[in-house]
Structure formats: structure tokens, C-alpha cells
Design a protein around this motif. Structure first.
Motif, mmCIF file in Angstrom:
data_model
loop_
_atom_site.group_PDB
_atom_site.id
_atom_site.type_symbol
_atom_site.label_atom_id
_atom_site.label_comp_id
_atom_site.label_asym_id
_atom_site.label_seq_id
_atom_site.Cartn_x
_atom_site.Cartn_y
_atom_site.Cartn_z
ATOM 1 N N THR B 675 0.833 -1.202 0.000
ATOM 2 C CA THR B 675 0.000 0.000 0.000
ATOM 3 C C THR B 675 0.864 1.247 0.000
ATOM 4 O O THR B 675 1.990 1.235 0.506
ATOM 5 N N VAL B 676 0.308 2.284 -0.516
ATOM 6 C CA VAL B 676 0.925 3.608 -0.473
ATOM 7 C C VAL B 676 -0.143 4.534 0.068
ATOM 8 O O VAL B 676 -1.254 4.563 -0.444
ATOM 9 N N LYS B 677 0.172 5.242 1.117
ATOM 10 C CA LYS B 677 -0.816 6.128 1.712
ATOM 11 C C LYS B 677 -0.240 7.531 1.779
ATOM 12 O O LYS B 677 0.813 7.747 2.384
ATOM 13 N N GLY B 678 -0.928 8.454 1.157
ATOM 14 C CA GLY B 678 -0.584 9.848 1.343
ATOM 15 C C GLY B 678 -1.472 10.423 2.418
ATOM 16 O O GLY B 678 -2.134 9.695 3.142
ATOM 17 N N LYS B 679 -1.485 11.734 2.503
ATOM 18 C CA LYS B 679 -2.380 12.349 3.470
ATOM 19 C C LYS B 679 -3.633 12.803 2.788
ATOM 20 O O LYS B 679 -3.664 13.030 1.592
ATOM 21 N N ASN B 703 4.529 17.347 7.006
ATOM 22 C CA ASN B 703 4.885 17.381 5.593
ATOM 23 C C ASN B 703 3.685 16.897 4.786
ATOM 24 O O ASN B 703 3.334 15.723 4.830
ATOM 25 N N PRO B 704 3.036 17.796 4.033
ATOM 26 C CA PRO B 704 1.840 17.347 3.301
ATOM 27 C C PRO B 704 2.171 16.406 2.152
ATOM 28 O O PRO B 704 1.287 15.761 1.614
ATOM 29 N N ASN B 705 3.441 16.357 1.775
ATOM 30 C CA ASN B 705 3.798 15.533 0.624
ATOM 31 C C ASN B 705 4.313 14.157 1.027
ATOM 32 O O ASN B 705 4.842 13.429 0.197
ATOM 33 N N LEU B 706 4.203 13.861 2.317
ATOM 34 C CA LEU B 706 4.792 12.620 2.793
ATOM 35 C C LEU B 706 3.950 11.408 2.381
ATOM 36 O O LEU B 706 2.735 11.430 2.442
ATOM 37 N N LEU B 707 4.637 10.367 1.977
ATOM 38 C CA LEU B 707 3.972 9.116 1.631
ATOM 39 C C LEU B 707 4.438 8.031 2.574
ATOM 40 O O LEU B 707 5.605 7.980 2.935
ATOM 41 N N HIS B 752 -2.446 7.114 7.905
ATOM 42 C CA HIS B 752 -1.436 8.156 7.822
ATOM 43 C C HIS B 752 -2.143 9.496 7.927
ATOM 44 O O HIS B 752 -2.988 9.811 7.107
ATOM 45 N N SER B 753 -1.806 10.239 8.968
ATOM 46 C CA SER B 753 -2.503 11.490 9.197
ATOM 47 C C SER B 753 -1.585 12.415 9.981
ATOM 48 O O SER B 753 -0.670 11.933 10.657
ATOM 49 N N GLU B 754 -1.865 13.713 9.924
ATOM 50 C CA GLU B 754 -1.069 14.721 10.641
ATOM 51 C C GLU B 754 0.423 14.405 10.538
ATOM 52 O O GLU B 754 0.997 14.411 9.464
ATOM 53 N N ASN B 755 1.022 14.134 11.707
ATOM 54 C CA ASN B 755 2.452 13.809 11.710
ATOM 55 C C ASN B 755 2.670 12.385 12.157
ATOM 56 O O ASN B 755 3.732 12.057 12.649
ATOM 57 N N PRO B 807 -5.430 -7.138 20.916
ATOM 58 C CA PRO B 807 -5.921 -8.508 21.119
ATOM 59 C C PRO B 807 -6.703 -9.107 19.958
ATOM 60 O O PRO B 807 -7.067 -10.262 20.008
ATOM 61 N N SER B 808 -6.993 -8.347 18.930
ATOM 62 C CA SER B 808 -7.827 -8.896 17.863
ATOM 63 C C SER B 808 -7.231 -8.548 16.510
ATOM 64 O O SER B 808 -6.454 -7.608 16.384
ATOM 65 N N ALA B 809 -7.604 -9.319 15.522
ATOM 66 C CA ALA B 809 -7.268 -8.931 14.163
ATOM 67 C C ALA B 809 -8.174 -7.771 13.778
ATOM 68 O O ALA B 809 -9.165 -7.516 14.440
ATOM 69 N N ILE B 810 -7.821 -7.047 12.739
ATOM 70 C CA ILE B 810 -8.705 -5.962 12.332
ATOM 71 C C ILE B 810 -8.996 -6.093 10.850
ATOM 72 O O ILE B 810 -8.246 -6.704 10.101
ATOM 73 N N SER B 811 -10.107 -5.532 10.449
ATOM 74 C CA SER B 811 -10.460 -5.635 9.036
ATOM 75 C C SER B 811 -10.449 -4.282 8.337
ATOM 76 O O SER B 811 -10.419 -4.240 7.121
ATOM 77 N N ALA B 812 -10.484 -3.205 9.082
ATOM 78 C CA ALA B 812 -10.410 -1.894 8.458
ATOM 79 C C ALA B 812 -9.963 -0.889 9.513
ATOM 80 O O ALA B 812 -10.183 -1.108 10.706
ATOM 81 N N MET B 813 -9.319 0.158 9.072
ATOM 82 C CA MET B 813 -8.863 1.162 10.034
ATOM 83 C C MET B 813 -8.914 2.531 9.377
ATOM 84 O O MET B 813 -8.577 2.683 8.206
ATOM 85 N N GLU B 814 -9.333 3.518 10.130
ATOM 86 C CA GLU B 814 -9.374 4.886 9.610
ATOM 87 C C GLU B 814 -9.315 5.832 10.799
ATOM 88 O O GLU B 814 -9.645 5.454 11.914
ATOM 89 N N ALA B 815 -8.856 7.047 10.559
ATOM 90 C CA ALA B 815 -8.805 8.049 11.614
ATOM 91 C C ALA B 815 -9.971 9.010 11.447
ATOM 92 O O ALA B 815 -10.419 9.261 10.334
#
Lengths: 100, 959
Positions: B675-679, B703-707, B752-755, B807-815
Motif C-alpha cells: 500500500t501507499v498512503k498519502g495524506k 509534511n503534506p507531501n509525505l507518503l 497516515h494522518s497529521e504527523n 488482542p484482535s485482528a482488524i479488518s479496516a482502520m481509519e482516523a
């Protein structure tokens, strides 16, 4: 002064009130400087007494400010102004990602 | 929450008139029962999403539904009334071919499962195996058909391609081969599936394309195949089409019907009969899209779905974007031009059409073809035949039809696979828009402005009185009748912008506009020439803020196989195709970039980079091109090629070409990019730093350009597997941080968010799920506080890192994300159990100290503890679980404290979260009466005392 020392540097309502009083008294006194000077009219060493009054009150004020500083009530650190720092302007724009 | 089941694989309607259930097994590995009156789900069982859970076959017998799943590994029986599991048995391995119910002397007692090398018979009542027999010559022979009709024997048909057929006959009682293997020479036959079928009393009918003839052979007696040329029936195959033979066996204990359908071309069927060694032609169906058999009692009918014959060629052309002339011509033979279909019933024995059995329905809105047809037939009181039909269309919509052409319900099953999602603000109401429009226009004199203001105020007054009147009117009605129905006309933004329009793109190529608070589908749009497996990218070019310009969304669709891409521009509120003509894309598009600059119509500029690294701008007006020329030096692209393990950066030049500026190669032999995640571009960060215990500031490196690039090792051995994290600047290609997590395995979920970057992986050594959080800080001094440029960053940021056990597996994550970024952030973690956990980011803070000190306490840092616990009170969806969650989408609302959350997977769930509680909203129990009464009391008291004081003064003066 002793009470001030005893009050410590924690911020709670009583020390804060005391500090306020401490700052306010000299200010009040300085406001009424002319009235005081009028009362001193009869005195021979009027200028000196006036000066002493001024300096004394100034000292009181400085002490109050110092106390404030010690209690951390004065915004002197950069952290105090952090909320007003504007976010830096962005110079470049990027975009892209995994090839679709 | 809305629940879906996915695209149908098998369906069964109960044959009696009073029945209310409809058992379905879907491509999403779901077995469910739908209420046939309302379309609601009665019960639903969700198996694994991987091929392991795939349902291979479903058979219905009475109250039991038998499913075979996991490539013939598991046999299950469900109780259809309440959805309970009757029994479950595991079968031997071996690729699954066919399952069939087997009856003996008027009772259906067994289910037979045919595998590649074995056949087994199980009791229907408890699933126990009765017998299992190996099939001879299973290496060379492909056993593909199974047939029995209550005579105590099972016929198994195997084929050696291009050579001969093997017919085996087993006894139901003990599994012995009652008859020796019969070999029937069939050198023309390649496969049995769909080409051959069994009709009548065990008569095999096969179809040969090359010689244009039917072959007929009785399984019990004959040794030879009889050839019947099709010319004798005046039938002709369409070129290049694999014909199919469709037969029906209404009851497993009696023989099949002697009638069968022969599909000659995609839209041409004919009903044939083979009786007493004679093949006769009953009826021909031209322009038929689908056919189906159904039986009730003694009657067997054939339902034929045909296109209504008023052909209007050319009317469907031009409706669909990007479709070439060639395409539409090819589709002309298949699709109905006016999207109106008829279903007719024909009596099988004679081929006669039954009167009053026509259902006409219209698919005008969706423009999709029907794909599957299931018929439920019942006898009416006057002995005529009535029926209901379940139609599944190409866009995964289920429609349940009743005579005469009434749609009882419809389900949008494509929503079970949402690919892309955006939330768009709703438009302002008419009056508000008027007011906005007034300020938007140019000033035309003092008087004109004044008059305009008066008129708009008048309109506001009118709207307000209308609202009052409506409230008064509603108040008189009983409460139950008042329904706050939301439709496309009264759609308006609420005070705090909490309702939004969710624009969803589904894998079938259907777009939906869903109102977020109620979940009503307000519009839908099917993109016909989108093949499954295309990649989509949805962008909001213009929001609703720029009245009177309509909002505008752009969808980029790229076909995976042909690499062709096209743009679809539409209005996200009404779902209408926009007037703006998108550019014709000649080259495949690799990536897109939405710039914050706008053209004169306030549409953001979209840049598309194609495989020659040339850039196309949309909209491409002069104004835009001039603006682009000015800022071209500050626009960069990055492209990530996961197959070659290459990350490359490109710089835009003034003539809209690009030049490569950097390249990072991650060797594909060792690791591959996952995966590649920008902001997120709409993210605001309010605080530029963190206050330390000694009141200095630790500045964040924003850095807004950080990947963030995640790689996984190709070696999956648990000792050597690893994942890699690279933080790369998207402008310069500089690797800011890289770390390798040994003995760790994906799937990696990353936010990937903020810093900060949070990612989750599986630790193979300790056998547990772990979180790692990275935070980047500039230190106590800021390098350049006014502008951020990636090209001018001499100091690398400090990277802090900490790991936690989850303690658990996860299936999705978001901030979570909020309007201005003041509210503290939470991580929303979708668990495989279907719950969404809202975890404060403060718990995943790399500055959590192991030994708490005075300073860290001052900072409110929680002492480090390696495990993050799941508290049930942090679940934001309580009991409304979302099965097989694939993603979470967050959007800011008008309230700073509130963040809107949409979780999608098999189900769709929308809610609001308040990461820092509702600090900007008065509490529910806020005592308005007390506060206002005290206030009024005080005002009153001052007035009285003033008066009293005056009186007193007066009295004193008199004295």
C-alpha cells in the motif's frame, strides 16, 4: 509577602485571588497618586516621599508580576502562543499513488 | 445500517402460494432467506470471504436447504424457517463437481455428491455418510454429471474429452455398481457441462456445434449415440456461440420432463421435446433474454423473458459514455432498446402460451440487462396458473415481480460491494440559496441592492410562514402519521451540516446517491460498459458551496484488461450526468491529481497523467491553462508501480508534459509494495506542535507531501517474513524514515494522518497482532514557520516509535477527521466481529513514558503499557455489526466536535462520532427554563431595586 510565599506556585482560587489583590493594590495606589501627593502637600520633602511611594508601589507590582510568572500565568513561552501559530503554507502539490 | 447479501448465485422460491421465503446463496458466500413480501432479510449466514467459503451448490428439499461449500469440502443443511444449522459434515478432499438429491420410492432421503474421484451419498436427515465409492479411471475421465430419478440407481457420467463417455450406474442402497461401465463413443464431445443434459427417463441429450446436430442416448439401455441433425428441425446456430441445453426435473423421484430448451444464440431459444425416441420442435423464441422452468403440481411451465418488440434502434446510443459505435452495435442484439421486458408463461407440453400471464416491467432507469430469472408458480383457486418472478439484472439489482407487472420489492445488492465512497454536502434550501446568490452577484447600484435585499427577505419570510403553517398542520395529525420523508426535492442542508449525500461507487459499475441520515437511496445510475474488476477513482470537483453552479463529481473508470479509461462527470446531488463534456482519453490513465486551483466556474482542476507521462487537464479552459502554467513548477506527481517495485516522481512542465525527477526502486525479489498512503487533502491540523512538560514546544513535522509505503516480504516463511515501512517525500523522493519489522506478516492496515503513521500487522514470532505508531517531530525549533517546501528541508525530522499489542485482528482502520482539526483524533478500527472500536490516538502515542516523571504527568501522558485493550464501551456501533467490513470512511461535519463515519462491507452503516465529546453543543439536559427564568428574575429584581432606591433617595431628600 510571607503569605505569598506560603501560597506556593500552584494555581487555585485562593492564591490567584491573593495575587490579584497584590497586583491591584499598588495599581490602585498609583492611580490615586495625585491624591496622595495632595495629602503630602504640607510636607517639606514632598518629592522624596512621593518618589518613595512610587518606588514602593512599583516594587509591589513587580513582586505581583513575578509571582504571576512563577505561577505560570504570564504568556511568555512559545507554547502559550501555539494555538495562534498559523499552519505553514504549502509550496508544492503532489498527487498520485499506485498505478490504477 | 443496511444489510445486503450480494449477487445471487443460487436462488429458490417456495412453490406454494402462501410461502413467504426465498432462499438465496450468493457470490459473497452468504446463505440467506428473504421475505418475499417485503424483501427484508429473514436470516443470513455469512461465511468466510475467501474462496474457502464459496458456495458451490445449493439444493432445497422441503424445509431444508443443503449447501456445499469450500470446493466441496463442507456439506451443510439449514433449517429454512429460522436459519438454524441442522447438521454439518466435512467431506473428503477432491474437486467438487455436482451435488444432487436422490430419492428412493417416493421419498427423498439422500443427497449425492460427485467429486472428481469419488461419489458419496449422505442422509438428508443427519448428514451421515451412507456410502462412498471411488470412480474408476478418474485420472483420465472427468465425471461431470449425476442423474437419478427414483428408480434406485444413480447414473454418473464421465467424459474423456474427444474420445468417449463413461456411464456408471450405482445402486442407491449399497453403492455397488449395478451395471458395468458403459462406454459410448463421443469423439466430438469436450465437456458435459451445459452442452449436455438429461431429459425424460434418463435420456442424455448433447449438442455439437461443429456438425450442427443433437446427439441422443439413453443411459439405461443404449450403447450408441443417435445423431439428429438440426436441419431437420429448421434450426440454425449462431456463429461462435456455445449452445446450451436446459432441461428440468421438477421432482427428483420422478423422471425429468421430456421438454428442454436449446439456446441457439444469445437471444434465441427453442423449446424441443424428445419423446419415445422422437425429437420434435415445439416453439421458437426469438429475442428472448432468459428462460426458466417452473413446476406446480402437475403443470410445468416455461417462463420466457423477452424484450418488448418495439425496437427503436439508436435510442440507447449516446447515453453511455465512452461507448464506441462498435460496442453499441454489438450490444444491440443483446439489449433491449427501450428497456421494457415481458415475461410470458408457456405450457411445456404443447408450447402454448398461457393467457393472462404477461408481466411487463421496465428497466428504463437503470439501463441494465436482466441476468437471472427465477419463477415461483402457483395454482390459483380457479386452477389457472399464477406466478411471481425474481429477476436479477446485470447491476445486481433484485426485483420481485407480481402479476401484472407490479414490482413488489427490489433490492440493490450491488451495495454489498462498495468500491469508492465520497460524502458531499447537501445544497442549501431555496431561500438560503437566494440569499447566497445575492451576495455572489455583482453590485448594481444602491437602490437595486436594497430592493433585492427586500425581496430576498420577503422570500425568507414566506418560507418561514410556510414552515410554521406546516408545523401547525402536522401538530394536529397523530404522531404516527408524520413521516419525515426525504426525497430529492426537499433535500436541504441542516443547520450543522450533519446530513450529507453519500456517493457510492460499486464494483458492478452502479453509482448510488444515498442520504446519510436515513439511508434512502435517492438516485442510482448504472454505467453500462463497465466491466467487473475495473478500478475506480471518485473525486469531488466542485462542492455545493458555489451556488448557482451545480456541484460536480468526476469518476474515473479504468478497465483492468483493455486499459481503457474514461471520465464520467455527474451531479452528486441529483445523479444526473453533467453537461460538461469530459475530455476523451486516448491513452490509459495512470493517476490523477486534484489541484486546489479553480477555474472561473469554481471547479477544481483535475490533472490526469497517462502512460506516456503526458498530462491532461480537466476542465481545460484558457484560464485554467494559464493558471497551470504559472504554478507548473510546484506540481509533482508520484507513481507507484507495484509490479516492478518502482516509485517514481515526475515534475510538471509548462507545456503539460512531465519529466522524471526521482526514482526509488524496491527490489521485487525480496519485497513487494502493498500500500501507499498519502495524506488526505482536506485535513486541517490546528496545533502545530505539542507543549512539553517544561513548557517548551515540540513542533510537529507536518509534511503534506509525505507518503507511507508498506512492503511485504515475498518470503512467507514465518521465521524470515518481514514488513517494511518507508516514509518518502513525494516531491523529492527523499526517504525520511525506513524501518523493517522482522518476523511480521501482513495484511498491513495503515493510517497516515497529521504527523503520525499507525500500522497494524501480525507478529509471527509472538503470534499476536501488533500496532506500531510512528510520529515525526521537527524538534523545539521550527525551520520555516510560514511556508512548507519539501525542496528546502535541511534537517530530517525526529522519528519516535512505539509498538502495542492488540488482542484482535482488524479488518479496516481509519482516523476521524473534523472540520478544523481541533478535536482530538480517534482511530476507528473495524474488527472482524463486525464491531467498530473507537480508540483514542492518545493511547497510541510514542511519547508514552515507561517510567512516569513529573514532566510527563504535566503533559498528561499515559504511562506505557504494552497492551491496548478492547473495551466494549468504545464500540460505536453497539449491536449493529457490520459483517465483512472492508473499509471505513470518515468525513467532517459542520460541527467541530462531530465526525461522520460510514463503514461498508457487506452491510453499510453510518453514524456520528464525537472524539472529544460534544464540547460545542449544549447538553441534552441543559436547563433552558431555569437559566432563562433566573436571568429574567435578576433583570426584574434590578429594575425593582432601582425603583426602590429612587424612592428611598427621594424620601431622604424630603427629610
Amino acid at each position: 509577602l510571607f503569605i505569598m510565599y506560603m501560597a506556593g506556585n500552584t494555581i487555585s482560587i485562593f492564591p490567584a485571588m491573593m495575587v490579584c489583590m497584590m497586583g491591584w493594590r499598588p495599581l490602585q495606589a498609583l492611580m490615586s497618586l495625585s491624591a496622595t501627593l495632595k495629602a503630602l502637600e504640607s510636607s517639606s520633602r514632598r518629592a522624596l516621599q512621593g518618589l518613595v511611594f512610587l518606588v514602593g508601589n512599583g516594587l509591589g507590582l513587580a513582586l505581583a508580576l513575578y509571582k504571576c510568572q512563577a505561577m505560570g500565568l504570564l504568556p511568555t513561552r512559545p507554547s502559550d502562543w501555539l494555538a495562534f501559530v498559523a499552519p505553514p503554507q504549502r509550496m508544492e502539490f503532489t498527487g498520485g499513488g499506485l498505478i490504477l | 445500517r443496511q444489510q445486503y447479501v450480494g449477487k445471487l448465485k443460487f436462488a429458490s422460491l417456495e412453490a406454494s402460494q402462501g410461502s413467504k421465503k426465498l432462499i438465496v446463496a450468493t457470490e459473497k458466500n452468504v446463505v440467506a432467506a428473504l421475505n418475499s413480501r417485503s424483501g427484508e432479510i429473514l436470516w443470513r449466514h455469512v461465511d468466510k470471504g475467501t474462496p474457502e467459503g464459496a458456495i458451490d451448490a445449493m439444493l432445497i428439499h422441503g424445509q431444508d436447504a443443503i449447501t456445499v461449500s469450500n470446493a466441496g469440502r463442507i456439506l451443510r443443511s439449514w433449517e429454512t424457517n429460522i436459519g438454524g444449522l441442522n447438521w454439518e459434515t466435512s467431506l473428503d478432499t477432491g474437486s467438487f463437481q455436482v451435488a444432487r438429491l436422490v430419492g428412493l420410492q417416493d421419498v427423498v432421503k439422500y443427497v449425492a455428491v460427485l467429486k472428481k474421484a469419488a461419489i458419496s451419498l449422505h442422509y438428508l436427515s443427519n448428514g451421515h455418510q451412507k456410502w462412498v465409492e471411488h470412480l474408476p479411471e478418474s485420472e483420465s475421465t472427468q465425471y461431470q454429471l449425476l442423474y437419478s430419478h427414483g428408480t434406485g440407481v444413480i447414473h454418473v457420467l464421465g467424459i474423456v474429452p474427444q474420445s468417449h463417455l463413461n456411464i456408471l450406474t450405482f445402486s442407491v442402497e449399497d453403492g455397488e455398481i449395478t451395471k458395468q461401465v458403459v462406454r459410448v463413443a463421443a469423439p466430438w464431445l469436450k465437456s458435459l457441462n451445459s452442452v449436455c443434459s438429461v431429459v425424460g427417463e434418463a435420456v442424455l441429450v448433447c449438442m455439437d456445434v461443429d456438425t450442427h446436430s443433437l446427439y441422443v442416448c439413453s443411459l439405461e439401455t443404449e450403447q450408441e449415440m443417435k445423431q439428429i441433425p438440426l436441419q431437420s428441425l429448421d434450426l440454425e446456430f449462431a456463429d461462435g456461440f456455445q449452445p446450451r441445453v436446459l432441461a428440468t426435473q421438477p421432482n427428483v423421484i420422478s423422471a425429468s420432463r421430456t421438454q428442454f430448451f436449446l439456446q441457439l444464440s444469445p437471444s434465441h431459444f427453442s423449446l424441443l421435446q424428445y419423446k419415445h425416441g422422437l425429437l420434435s420442435h415445439l416453439r421458437d423464441f426469438q429475442q428472448a433474454a432468459l428462460v426458466s422452468f417452473a413446476t406446480t403440481g402437475e403443470k410445468t411451465v416455461a417462463a420466457v423473458l423477452t424484450c418488448r418488440s418495439e425496437l427503436k434502434p439508436g435510442s440507447s446510443d449516446g447515453l453511455h459514455p465512452g461507448s464506441t459505435v462498435e460496442d453499441s452495435r454489438k450490444q444491440e442484439s443483446l439489449t433491449c432498446s427501450n428497456q421494457t421486458y415481458n415475461i410470458n408463461l408457456y405450457l411445456v407440453e404443447t408450447g402454448q402460451r398461457l393467457l393472462d400471464t404477461t408481466i411487463t416491467f421496465n428497466l428504463e432507469q437503470s439501463g441494465a440487462k436482466p441476468q437471472q430469472l427465477y419463477i415461483q408458480v402457483f395454482l390459483k383457486k380457479d386452477d389457472s396458473v399464477g406466478y411471481r418472478a425474481l429477476v436479477q439484472t446485470e447491476d445486481h439489482m433484485l426485483m420481485f415481480l407480481q402479476q401484472p407487472g407490479k414490482v413488489v420489492w427490489s433490492r440493490e445488492e450491488s451495495l454489498a460491494e462498495v468500491v469508492s465512497l465520497e460524502m458531499v454536502d447537501l445544497p442549501l434550501t431555496g431561500a438560503q440559496a437566494e440569499l447566497e446568490g445575492e451576495f455572489g452577484k455583482k453590485a448594481d447600484g444602491l437602490l437595486g441592492m436594497f430592493l433585492k435585499r427586500l425581496s430576498s427577505q420577503l422570500i425568507l419570510l414566506q418560507a418561514w410562514t410556510a414552515h410554521l403553517w406546516k408545523m401547525f398542520y402536522d401538530a394536529r395529525k397523530p404522531r404516527s402519521q408524520i413521516k419525515n420523508e426525504i426525497n430529492i426535492d426537499n433535500l436541504a442542508r441542516d443547520e450543522f451540516n450533519l446530513q450529507k449525500m453519500m456517493v457510492m461507487v460499486t464494483a458492478s459499475g452502479k453509482l448510488f446517491g444515498i442520504e446519510s441520515s436515513s439511508g434512502t437511496i435517492l438516485w442510482k445510475q448504472y454505467l453500462r460498459n463497465v466491466r467487473l474488476g475495473s478500478s475506480f477513482k471518485l473525486m469531488v470537483q466542485r462542492t455545493t458551496a458555489h451556488f448557482p453552479h451545480p456541484p460536480q463529481c468526476t469518476l474515473l473508470v479504468k478497465d483492468k484488461e483493455t486499459k481503457k479509461s474514461f471520465l464520467y462527470v455527474f451531479n452528486p446531488i441529483f445523479g444526473k450526468r453533467s453537461q460538461v463534456a469530459p475530455p476523451v482519453l486516448k491513452r490509459p490513465i495512470l493517476q490523477t491529481l486534484l489541484l486546489p486551483i479553480m477555474d472561473q466556474d469554481y471547479a477544481k482542476v483535475l490533472l490526469l497523467i497517462d502512460d506516456e507521462y503526458k498530462v491532461t487537464a480537466f476542465p481545460a479552459t484558457k484560464n485554467v491553462l494559464r493558471q497551470l502554467e504559472e504554478i507548473a513548477h510546484s506540481i509533482f506527481f508520484y507513481l507507484v508501480d507495484a509490479e516492478q517495485g518502482k516509485l517514481s516522481g515526475f515534475r510538471l512542465k509548462k507545456d503539460l508534459t512531465t519529466e522524471e525527477s526521482w526514482e526509488v526502486i524496491i527490489p521485487t525479489e525480496v519485497q513487494r509494495i502493498v500500500t501507499v498512503k498519502g495524506k488526505r487533502s482536506n485535513e486541517h491540523v490546528h496545533s502545530q506542535g505539542r507543549v512539553m512538560g517544561d513548557r517548551s514546544v515540540l513542533y510537529k513535522s507536518l509534511n503534506p507531501n509525505l507518503l507511507a509505503v508498506v512492503t511485504e516480504s515475498t518470503d512467507t516463511h514465518h521465521e524470515r517474513t518481514f514488513i517494511g515501512i518507508y516514509l518518502i517525500d513525494g516531491v523529492t523522493g527523499r526517504i525520511i524514515h525506513s524501518s523493517v519489522q522482522k518476523k511480521a506478516k501482513g495484511p498491513v492496515h495503515i493510517v497516515h494522518s497529521e504527523n503520525w503513521v499507525v500500522y497494524q500487522y501480525w507478529n509471527t514470532k509472538a503470534r499476536r497482532n501488533e500496532f506500531t505508531v510512528l510520529e515525526l517531530y521537527e524538534g523545539t525549533e521550527q525551520y520555516n514557520a510560514t511556508a512548507f517546501s519539501s525542496l528546502d528541508r535541511p534537517i530530517l525530522p525526529q522519528v519516535l516509535q512505539q509498538s502495542y499489542i492488540f488482542p484482535s485482528a482488524i479488518s479496516a482502520m481509519e482516523a476521524t477527521i473534523t472540520e478544523r482539526g481541533i478535536t482530538s483524533r480517534h482511530l476507528l478500527i473495524g474488527l472482524p466481529s463486525g464491531a467498530i472500536l473507537s480508540l483514542p490516538k492518545a493511547l497510541l502515542d510514542p511519547r508514552r513514558p515507561e517510567i512516569p516523571t513529573e514532566q510527563s504527568r504535566e503533559e498528561n501522558l499515559i504511562p506505557y503499557s504494552p497492551d491496548v485493550q478492547i473495551h466494549a464501551e468504545r464500540f460505536i456501533n453497539y449491536n449493529q455489526t457490520i459483517s465483512r467490513m472492508r473499509g471505513i470512511y470518515t468525513a467532517p461535519s459542520g460541527l467541530e466536535s462531530t465526525c461522520l463515519v460510514v463503514a461498508y462491507g457487506l452491510d453499510i452503516y453510518q453514524t456520528r462520532v464525537y472524539p472529544s465529546k460534544q464540547f460545542d453543543v449544549l447538553k441534552d439536559d441543559y436547563d433552558y427554563v431555569l437559566i432563562s427564568s433566573v436571568l429574567f428574575g435578576l433583570v426584574f429584581a434590578t429594575m425593582i431595586t432601582k425603583r426602590l432606591a429612587q424612592v428611598k433617595l427621594l424620601n431622604r431628600a424630603w427629610r
